[in-house]
Design an enzyme around this catalytic site. Structure first.
Site, mmCIF file in Angstrom:
data_model
loop_
_atom_site.group_PDB
_atom_site.id
_atom_site.type_symbol
_atom_site.label_atom_id
_atom_site.label_comp_id
_atom_site.label_asym_id
_atom_site.label_seq_id
_atom_site.Cartn_x
_atom_site.Cartn_y
_atom_site.Cartn_z
ATOM 1 C CD GLU A 279 -1.612 -2.418 1.500
ATOM 2 O OE1 GLU A 279 -0.561 -2.587 1.925
ATOM 3 O OE2 GLU A 279 -2.458 -3.179 1.614
ATOM 4 C CG PHE B 282 -9.541 -10.218 10.728
ATOM 5 C CD1 PHE B 282 -8.303 -10.732 10.960
ATOM 6 C CD2 PHE B 282 -9.880 -10.363 9.318
ATOM 7 C CE1 PHE B 282 -7.209 -11.166 10.148
ATOM 8 C CE2 PHE B 282 -8.798 -10.602 8.348
ATOM 9 C CZ PHE B 282 -7.754 -11.028 8.899
ATOM 10 C CD GLN B 283 -7.010 -7.512 7.461
ATOM 11 O OE1 GLN B 283 -8.076 -7.602 6.718
ATOM 12 N NE2 GLN B 283 -5.741 -8.298 7.157
ATOM 13 C CE LYS C 84 -16.888 -7.298 3.152
ATOM 14 N NZ LYS C 84 -16.124 -8.735 3.460
ATOM 15 C CG MET D 82 22.054 12.285 3.019
ATOM 16 S SD MET D 82 23.256 13.954 2.463
ATOM 17 C CE MET D 82 22.160 14.277 0.926
HETATM 18 C C1 FAD Z 1 18.097 14.968 1.904
HETATM 19 C C2 FAD Z 1 17.489 16.242 1.409
HETATM 20 C C3 FAD Z 1 17.876 17.350 1.311
HETATM 21 C C4 FAD Z 1 17.174 18.611 0.995
HETATM 22 N N1 FAD Z 1 17.936 19.648 0.595
HETATM 23 C C5 FAD Z 1 17.291 20.634 0.203
HETATM 24 C C6 FAD Z 1 18.075 21.783 -0.372
HETATM 25 O O1 FAD Z 1 19.087 21.906 -0.639
HETATM 26 N N2 FAD Z 1 17.029 22.674 -1.096
HETATM 27 C C7 FAD Z 1 15.684 22.778 -0.930
HETATM 28 O O2 FAD Z 1 15.195 23.628 -1.576
HETATM 29 N N3 FAD Z 1 15.195 21.717 -0.549
HETATM 30 C C8 FAD Z 1 15.861 20.629 -0.002
HETATM 31 N N4 FAD Z 1 15.139 19.770 0.627
HETATM 32 C C9 FAD Z 1 13.617 19.607 0.581
HETATM 33 C C10 FAD Z 1 13.064 20.619 1.702
HETATM 34 O O3 FAD Z 1 13.166 19.562 2.775
HETATM 35 C C11 FAD Z 1 11.792 20.981 1.488
HETATM 36 O O4 FAD Z 1 10.764 19.951 0.842
HETATM 37 C C12 FAD Z 1 11.610 22.092 0.459
HETATM 38 O O5 FAD Z 1 12.498 22.817 0.580
HETATM 39 C C13 FAD Z 1 10.120 22.772 0.505
HETATM 40 O O6 FAD Z 1 9.965 23.302 -0.642
HETATM 41 P P1 FAD Z 1 8.947 24.635 -0.776
HETATM 42 O O7 FAD Z 1 9.328 25.790 0.118
HETATM 43 O O8 FAD Z 1 8.969 24.872 -2.219
HETATM 44 O O9 FAD Z 1 7.642 24.247 -0.213
HETATM 45 P P2 FAD Z 1 6.312 23.130 -0.642
HETATM 46 O O10 FAD Z 1 6.740 22.014 0.451
HETATM 47 O O11 FAD Z 1 6.405 22.615 -2.050
HETATM 48 O O12 FAD Z 1 5.245 24.031 -0.107
HETATM 49 C C14 FAD Z 1 4.852 24.910 -1.072
HETATM 50 C C15 FAD Z 1 4.134 26.083 -0.508
HETATM 51 O O13 FAD Z 1 3.517 26.796 -1.348
HETATM 52 C C16 FAD Z 1 2.081 27.140 -0.807
HETATM 53 N N5 FAD Z 1 1.273 26.850 -1.991
HETATM 54 C C17 FAD Z 1 0.787 25.463 -2.415
HETATM 55 N N6 FAD Z 1 -0.315 25.886 -3.563
HETATM 56 C C18 FAD Z 1 -0.302 27.421 -3.625
HETATM 57 C C19 FAD Z 1 -0.991 27.775 -4.552
HETATM 58 N N7 FAD Z 1 -1.739 27.533 -5.685
HETATM 59 N N8 FAD Z 1 -0.528 29.267 -4.449
HETATM 60 C C20 FAD Z 1 0.231 29.860 -3.367
HETATM 61 N N9 FAD Z 1 0.826 29.059 -2.583
HETATM 62 C C21 FAD Z 1 0.760 27.688 -2.573
HETATM 63 C C22 FAD Z 1 1.705 26.124 0.383
HETATM 64 O O14 FAD Z 1 0.951 26.512 1.183
HETATM 65 C C23 FAD Z 1 3.524 25.762 0.886
HETATM 66 O O15 FAD Z 1 3.752 27.011 1.812
HETATM 67 C C24 FAD Z 1 15.698 18.442 0.860
HETATM 68 C C25 FAD Z 1 15.192 17.416 1.382
HETATM 69 C C26 FAD Z 1 15.950 16.042 1.333
HETATM 70 C C27 FAD Z 1 14.964 14.706 1.621
HETATM 71 C C1 TPP Z 2 12.128 5.552 5.296
HETATM 72 C C2 TPP Z 2 13.572 6.430 5.621
HETATM 73 N N1 TPP Z 2 14.508 5.974 6.659
HETATM 74 C C3 TPP Z 2 15.728 6.469 6.699
HETATM 75 C C4 TPP Z 2 15.989 7.828 5.961
HETATM 76 C C5 TPP Z 2 17.314 8.510 6.363
HETATM 77 N N2 TPP Z 2 18.029 8.374 5.279
HETATM 78 C C6 TPP Z 2 18.204 9.446 4.540
HETATM 79 S S1 TPP Z 2 19.340 9.390 3.311
HETATM 80 C C7 TPP Z 2 19.585 7.668 3.721
HETATM 81 C C8 TPP Z 2 20.523 7.076 2.917
HETATM 82 C C9 TPP Z 2 19.948 6.661 1.390
HETATM 83 O O1 TPP Z 2 20.925 5.764 1.079
HETATM 84 P P1 TPP Z 2 21.099 5.413 -0.548
HETATM 85 O O2 TPP Z 2 19.598 5.157 -0.946
HETATM 86 O O3 TPP Z 2 21.829 4.361 -1.080
HETATM 87 O O4 TPP Z 2 21.470 6.957 -1.301
HETATM 88 P P2 TPP Z 2 22.719 7.679 -1.438
HETATM 89 O O5 TPP Z 2 22.692 8.806 -0.256
HETATM 90 O O6 TPP Z 2 23.896 6.659 -1.336
HETATM 91 O O7 TPP Z 2 22.746 8.257 -2.809
HETATM 92 C C10 TPP Z 2 18.777 7.467 5.041
HETATM 93 C C11 TPP Z 2 19.013 6.187 5.515
HETATM 94 C C12 TPP Z 2 14.887 8.311 5.177
HETATM 95 N N3 TPP Z 2 15.246 9.375 4.534
HETATM 96 N N4 TPP Z 2 14.039 7.530 4.925
#
Ligand code: FAD
Ligand code: TPP
Length: 592
Positions: free
Chosen positions: A55, A117-118, A167, A486
């Site tokens: 899921e 169940f479930q 259900k 990472m």
């Molecule tokens: C490993 C990792 C590293 C990351 N590093 C970075 C990084 O270096 N740089 C980076 O940018 N992000 C990074 N992120 C992502 C970060 O965590 C956030 O998800 C991201 O920065 C949020 O983007 P956003 O502000 O555009 O918001 P979103 O989450 O896309 O939110 C959208 C915003 O716009 C508003 N909105 C929605 N629809 C409308 C509309 N029609 N009109 C007006 N407003 C609207 C919402 O209310 C909300 O406030 C990383 C994520 C991971 C997993």
């Molecule tokens: C479901 C979940 N568990 C744990 C993490 C924490 N986490 C962030 S990046 C990462 C490692 C990812 O490794 P890989 O997919 O091999 O990518 P790489 O960073 O080597 O490119 C982990 C464990 C996560 N983001 N999501």
């Protein structure tokens, strides 16, 4: 619709309401509590059901479908474990503003609360991870609830909703009301138009700016194609530099002359320095996430901030702004463009001349540079080649989570929105493959690639079987560094290089694994073989797992370490290679 025509069972109402809300595909997995709905699915051809293998996969596939089309994604799950398995994608969609409708089965009304169940308290469990949810207690309300679910999912800040259908309600007969007859709940009416006074105040600030920047985000994608057009028009008119979050990539073209690249923790030097030093910041549909701001009290200390957001609760949440504008990006930008055009005197180019010179100097720092190698495939090189060989095609990219995700954001240029599907807010490993499946369902002839890591891909790998069954030729491009890269990078830089449990031991043979699923497996270990192998991957009209063996210990830079300011970012050539060379694992083994 009158008389007998509108009398149907709850299960028939579900299918009819989905169809009347324009649904063509649903992603799901059957079980006891949804069997009446599955029986209806069997007896109709209008809606295609995609059978996933878990899921979680259904939810991410629905997210990929929604993000790449702008439509609502639909998933169908059974009670208990079916519903709890859907929690991760629901939270993922909530954080990334993805419109989803989840229909879950529930035990019969009379058994609720009896540890049947479930049975689980689905509305209780999913209340904090949905925009709204309902437990249906009367079959006559079912149609109205589903119509309302679609309205709430896609209006305002989009997000996931859940309708829990016991259900007995699926078996009971009741009245169907079509969407046209549905009266929306008055308590939820998001405001689309921005306040005109605030818009004029914003334009005045912009016109007087000496160091302006546009900080755009996922809200531009959410708002739709018109918003992208208007954003580009505004950049053209003002000539302001523009950056974007991870979630907004593609709204302004990567080839555009004002493009600074992504900002934030792994963003470009020029984008982050410009954010730090600007005097006017125009935030368009972004939410000042902590990956963007770094240390809050050092975030862009000398700027006036304008924030356009449809969700009033997003404004002043993390960062106090000077000009808040609540409204839809498309509507507000239309008014802003009009107000800018009507300015009695446009700013002279010289007003921002020094600023542009600073940006040119920052750009020259070339912050995405890496040391190339003839012997080993550098992950950055692999993505550069992937981009070059796919950029003229109709390509959609999804990712898992980790270094590969950040490198994909840095090295793949997006020219349009809705081409880039990634888990930003929740950072869910396992997102990319099912999301790619959802994208491919919506875009049958497109090239859909999941850029993956060797650890992440193992979280939802079972969906290869779904891809095979439904003839969805998705490509999984694994940057295989044999680490949770990472995590290893953070351990190296922030935890004394103690690589606790981040080495991916007992890795499967990905080529054989692909073959076991009936897909095609390809492996590449040498830089000079890469182009041929990537072309082979593209030409195969089947799902492919591409095991790209890359340098094990490459780090993703630039990086703003947690709690640091934008101007304290680590750049590639400032990293500690010595620490890499001395890496040991938990058993004290030398890892280089
Ligand atoms: C490993 C990792 C590293 C990351 N590093 C970075 C990084 O270096 N740089 C980076 O940018 N992000 C990074 N992120 C992502 C970060 O965590 C956030 O998800 C991201 O920065 C949020 O983007 P956003 O502000 O555009 O918001 P979103 O989450 O896309 O939110 C959208 C915003 O716009 C508003 N909105 C929605 N629809 C409308 C509309 N029609 N009109 C007006 N407003 C609207 C919402 O209310 C909300 O406030 C990383 C994520 C991971 C997993
Ligand atoms: C479901 C979940 N568990 C744990 C993490 C924490 N986490 C962030 S990046 C990462 C490692 C990812 O490794 P890989 O997919 O091999 O990518 P790489 O960073 O080597 O490119 C982990 C464990 C996560 N983001 N999501």
């Amino acid at each position: 619709m009158t008389g007998k025509d509108n009398q149907m069972t709850g299960a028939e109402i579900v299918l009819r309401a989905l169809k009347d809300n324009g649904v063509e595909h649903i992603f799901g997995y059957p079980g006891g509590a949804v069997l009446p709905i599955y029986d209806e699915i069997f007896q109709q051809d209008d809606i295609q059901h995609i059978l996933v293998r878990h899921e979680q996969g259904a939810g991410h596939a629905a997210e990929g479908y929604a993000r790449s089309t702008g439509k609502v994604g639909v998933l169908l799950v059974t009670s208990g474990p079916g519903a709890t398995n859907a929690v991760t994608p629901l939270q993922d969609a909530l954080m990334d503003s993805v419109p989803l409708v989840c229909i879950s089965g529930q035990v019969p009304t009379a058994l609720i609360g009896s540890d049947a169940f479930q049975e689980c308290d689905t509305v209780g469990i999913t209340r904090p991870c949905t925009k709204h949810n309902w437990l249906v207690k009367d079959v006559n309300q079912l149609a109205g609830i589903i119509h309302e679910a679609f309205r709430i999912a896609q209006s305002g800040r989009p997000g996931p909703v859940l309708v829990d259908v016991p259900k007995d309600i699926q078996f009971a007969t009741g009245t169907y009301t079509p969407p046209e007859a549905h009266k929306p709940a008055s308590s939820y009416q998001p405001k689309l138009q921005g306040d005109q006074r605030a818009i004029h105040a914003a334009v005045e600030l912009m016109a007087n700016a000496r160091r302006p920047i546009i900080y755009s985000g996922g809200g531009v994608v959410n708002s739709g194609p018109e918003a992208t057009k208007l954003l580009r028009e505004l950049v053209g008119l003002t000539d302001f530099p523009i950056t974007s979050t991870l979630m907004g990539l593609g709204c302004y073209p990567a080839s555009g002359k004002n493009w600074l690249g992504m900002l934030g923790m792994h963003g470009s030097y020029e984008a982050n320095m410009a954010m730090h030093d600007c005097d006017v910041m125009v935030c368009v549909g972004a939410r000042f996430d902590d990956r963007i701001t770094g240390r809050l009290n050092a975030f862009s200390p000398n700027s006036k901030k304008i924030h356009i957001d449809i969700d009033p609760s997003s404004i002043n949440k993390n960062v106090r702004v000077d000009v808040p504008i609540t409204g839809d990006v498309g509507s507000v930008l239309e008014d802003m463009v009009r107000a800018w055009r009507a300015l009695p005197k446009k700013p002279e180019a010289a007003q921002t001349g020094e600023w542009k010179e600073s940006i040119t100097k920052w750009r020259a720092r070339n912050s995405f540079a890496y040391t190339p190698s003839r012997d080993v495939i550098m992950p950055q090189y692999a993505l550069q080649r992937l981009y070059e060989l796919t950029k003229h095609r109709d390509t959609y990219i999804t990712t898992e989570v980790g270094q590969h995700q950040m490198w994909a954001a840095q090295y793949i240029g997006f020219e349009q929105p809705n081409r880039w599907m990634t888990s930003g807010g929740l950072g869910t490993m396992g997102y990319g493959l099912p999301a790619a499946i959802g994208v491919q369902v919506a875009h049958r002839d497109a090239l859909v690639i999941d850029v993956a890591g060797d650890a992440s891909i193992q979280m939802c790998i079972q969906e290869m079987s779904c891809a095979i069954q439904h003839e969805l030729p998705v490509k999984v491009f694994i940057l295989n560094n044999q680490y949770m890269g990472m995590v290893r990078q953070w351990q190296q830089l922030l935890h004394g290089n103690r690589l606790s449990n981040s080495y991916t031991e007992a890795m499967p043979d990905f080529v054989k694994l692909a073959e076991a699923y009936g897909a095609v497996g390809l492996r590449c270990e040498k830089p000079d073989e890469l182009d041929d192998k990537i072309n082979e991957m593209i030409s195969v009209n089947k799902p492919v797992i591409f095991d790209c063996r890359v340098a094990n210990l490459a780090n993703c830079f630039p990086m703003i370490p947690s709690g640091k300011a934008h101007n304290e970012m680590l750049l590639p050539d400032e990293a500690t290679d010595e620490a890499v060379a001395n890496a040991i694992d938990a058993k004290g083994r030398q890892l280089v």
